[in-house]
Write an enzyme that holds these catalytic residues in place. Structure first.
Site, PDB file in Angstrom:
ATOM      1  N   CYS A 137     145.221  27.247 -25.498  1.00 55.96           N
ATOM      2  CA  CYS A 137     146.092  27.482 -24.131  1.00 55.96           C
ATOM      3  C   CYS A 137     146.418  29.073 -24.380  1.00 55.96           C
ATOM      4  O   CYS A 137     145.567  29.827 -24.626  1.00 55.96           O
ATOM      5  CB  CYS A 137     147.224  26.724 -23.864  1.00 55.96           C
ATOM      6  SG  CYS A 137     147.879  26.890 -22.448  1.00 55.96           S
ATOM      7  N   ASP A 292     140.784  20.258 -15.983  1.00 53.08           N
ATOM      8  CA  ASP A 292     142.003  20.766 -16.502  1.00 53.08           C
ATOM      9  C   ASP A 292     142.714  21.471 -15.145  1.00 53.08           C
ATOM     10  O   ASP A 292     142.164  22.375 -14.557  1.00 53.08           O
ATOM     11  CB  ASP A 292     141.566  22.109 -17.431  1.00 53.08           C
ATOM     12  CG  ASP A 292     142.875  22.597 -18.290  1.00 53.08           C
ATOM     13  OD1 ASP A 292     144.111  22.571 -17.590  1.00 53.08           O
ATOM     14  OD2 ASP A 292     142.562  23.096 -19.242  1.00 53.08           O
ATOM     15  N   HIS A 321     143.885  18.978 -19.336  1.00 54.42           N
ATOM     16  CA  HIS A 321     144.463  20.176 -20.333  1.00 54.42           C
ATOM     17  C   HIS A 321     144.830  19.727 -21.801  1.00 54.42           C
ATOM     18  O   HIS A 321     144.642  20.096 -22.742  1.00 54.42           O
ATOM     19  CB  HIS A 321     145.577  20.962 -19.712  1.00 54.42           C
ATOM     20  CG  HIS A 321     145.974  22.317 -20.491  1.00 54.42           C
ATOM     21  ND1 HIS A 321     145.319  23.564 -20.245  1.00 54.42           N
ATOM     22  CD2 HIS A 321     147.141  22.487 -21.260  1.00 54.42           C
ATOM     23  CE1 HIS A 321     145.765  24.419 -20.989  1.00 54.42           C
ATOM     24  NE2 HIS A 321     146.934  23.929 -21.618  1.00 54.42           N
TER      25      HIS A 321
END
Length: 427
Positions: A137, A292, A321
């Site tokens: 991320c 995601d 995600h």
């Protein structure tokens, strides 16, 4: 009707036990040791679980938001453990939580100070010039910046659910963060550091029905399944275990990465150093979730066309995600492929040897021609120095720091460090 009533009564009877189960779940159970601490940061080391570990270690760079144990949620759903089982020594950055005194920390502080110090600790500990890096991320975005600024220290770069391209491709977060609607400085001027609660509410509102109603309905329907309840408890613990984000770093990230798309456009500058994605010549892997909602695939994929690496791969998997880190299917099908990708590219690069990627040239070659013997100069910077007319250590030792820094477009402090090393070698 009677059956439904009996079922509901049974569920209510189970509630006290299940609440206790939720409160007692454990996370981050894989054994580790803290080998380096700096400010709030801890660098954790996990030892490989095989008798024949790989020579090139893996550093995992997590996001500044939430806690990194999502990558080690439980033994059968642990990204860290998957790599250990494949023979990697794993190092993980746990950023901790910034205090009010940390509100002025910049992206440059995180990239050029904290990550670089951790990389150097791993390199020194393992005797390896280049290491594998995996960023998740926001940690992936920071890792990309780091690899572009310090390419000589990165053997391979893995990017997991990483936001890199924001030109009407980043989904709802990009829309919410648009400079037309959102001023991050207003948040930081009000709070200093950005509160975890502020971030958590924003993420939850992206899927309000699921986050505020749906998941609790599913929990109630599965109260008879203790394992399912414990799994729910681990995820809830992580979701609610947020951390504040240093204010200045947050402002920079929103403005530079989301609003200006500066990383993808190759216009990002940290601490006076251009973050040149043209330095990303190492192997690069993107791990992307098809579903995601935080970082859609189109916020990641185009980046591969903007970098010069000739060894790039994209592993897109049908998950979200967080699902790519914790879903059973991802651990059965995705992570073995990822581990193999890193393993095939983990060529030994040990200080003082002539192995590929090492700082020395083969025996018998003209050592004077190798600028890579200097700390901080890898293939990308050596090529740029050659283009600037500096091809030997003695030429670098005689160079003017300010003029060379301007010619290369990088900071004077970095060039001065190279010149000082060259002068010591030439004396």
């Amino acid at each position: 009707m009677l059956t439904q009533g009996a079922d509901a009564a049974e569920m209510i009877r189970l509630l006290p036990d299940r609440i206790e189960d939720l409160a007692s779940v454990e996370v981050g159970q894989t054994a580790s040791e803290v080998i380096h601490s700096e400010n709030k940061l801890d660098l954790l080391h996990y030892e490989a679980l095989t008798d024949d570990p790989h020579n090139t270690p893996l550093l995992v760079v997590y996001a500044l938001i939430n806690r990194p144990y999502i990558l080690d949620l439980q033994p059968d759903k642990s990204v860290v453990r998957r790599f250990l089982e494949d023979g990697f020594d794993v190092y993980l950055i746990d950023w901790g939580e910034p205090s009010r005194l940390d509100a002025s920390l910049t992206l440059g502080d995180y990239v050029n100070r904290y990550i670089d110090n951790c990389v150097d600790v791993v390199r020194e500990r393992t005797g390896t010039d280049e290491i594998n890096v995996l960023g998740y991320c926001m940690g992936g975005t920071l890792s990309t910046m780091y690899a572009a600024l310090h390419p000589e220290k990165v053997r391979t770069l893995g990017l997991m659910a990483t936001g890199l391209c924001f030109d009407d491709t980043g989904g709802i977060l990009e829309q919410w963060g648009s400079e037309e609607y959102f001023d991050p400085e207003a948040i930081t001027e009000t709070y200093g550091n950005v509160p975890a609660e502020f971030l958590a509410v924003g993420f939850a509102q992206m899927k309000p029905v699921e986050n505020y109603i749906g998941k609790y309905t599913i929990l109630f329907d599965n109260l008879e399944d203790k394992t399912a309840v414990e799994n729910f408890g681990r995820m809830e613990r992580w979701v609610r275990d947020g951390v504040d984000v240093a204010g200045e770093a947050y402002r920079q990230f929103i403005e530079e990465i989301y609003q200006k798309n500066a990383l993808y456009r190759n216009e990002l500058v940290l601490d006076g150093d251009p973050v040149d994605i043209g330095n990303l010549t190492m192997p690069v892997l993107q791990i992307i979730g098809s579903f995601d909602h935080l970082i859609p695939p189109d916020a990641s994929k185009p980046f591969m066309d903007a970098i010069p690496s000739e060894d790039t791969d994209i592993y897109e998997f049908p998950t979200g995600h967080v699902g790519m880190a914790v879903s059973g299917k991802a651990h059965a099908e995705l992570w073995p492929r990822v581990a193999t990708w890193f393993r095939e590219r983990s060529v030994t690069s040990t200080k003082g040897t002539d192995t590929p990627g090492g700082s020395d040239v083969p025996e018998g070659a003209d050592q004077e021609q190798s600028l890579q013997k200097l700390d901080g100069i890898g293939p990308a910077y050596e090529e740029r120095l050659h283009d600037a007319g500096i091809s030997t250590v003695s030429q670098l030792a005689a160079a003017d720091p300010a003029a060379l820094a301007e010619r290369l477009g990088i900071s004077g402090s970095r060039v001065s460090s190279w010149i000082q090393q060259a002068q010591q070698l030439s004396s």
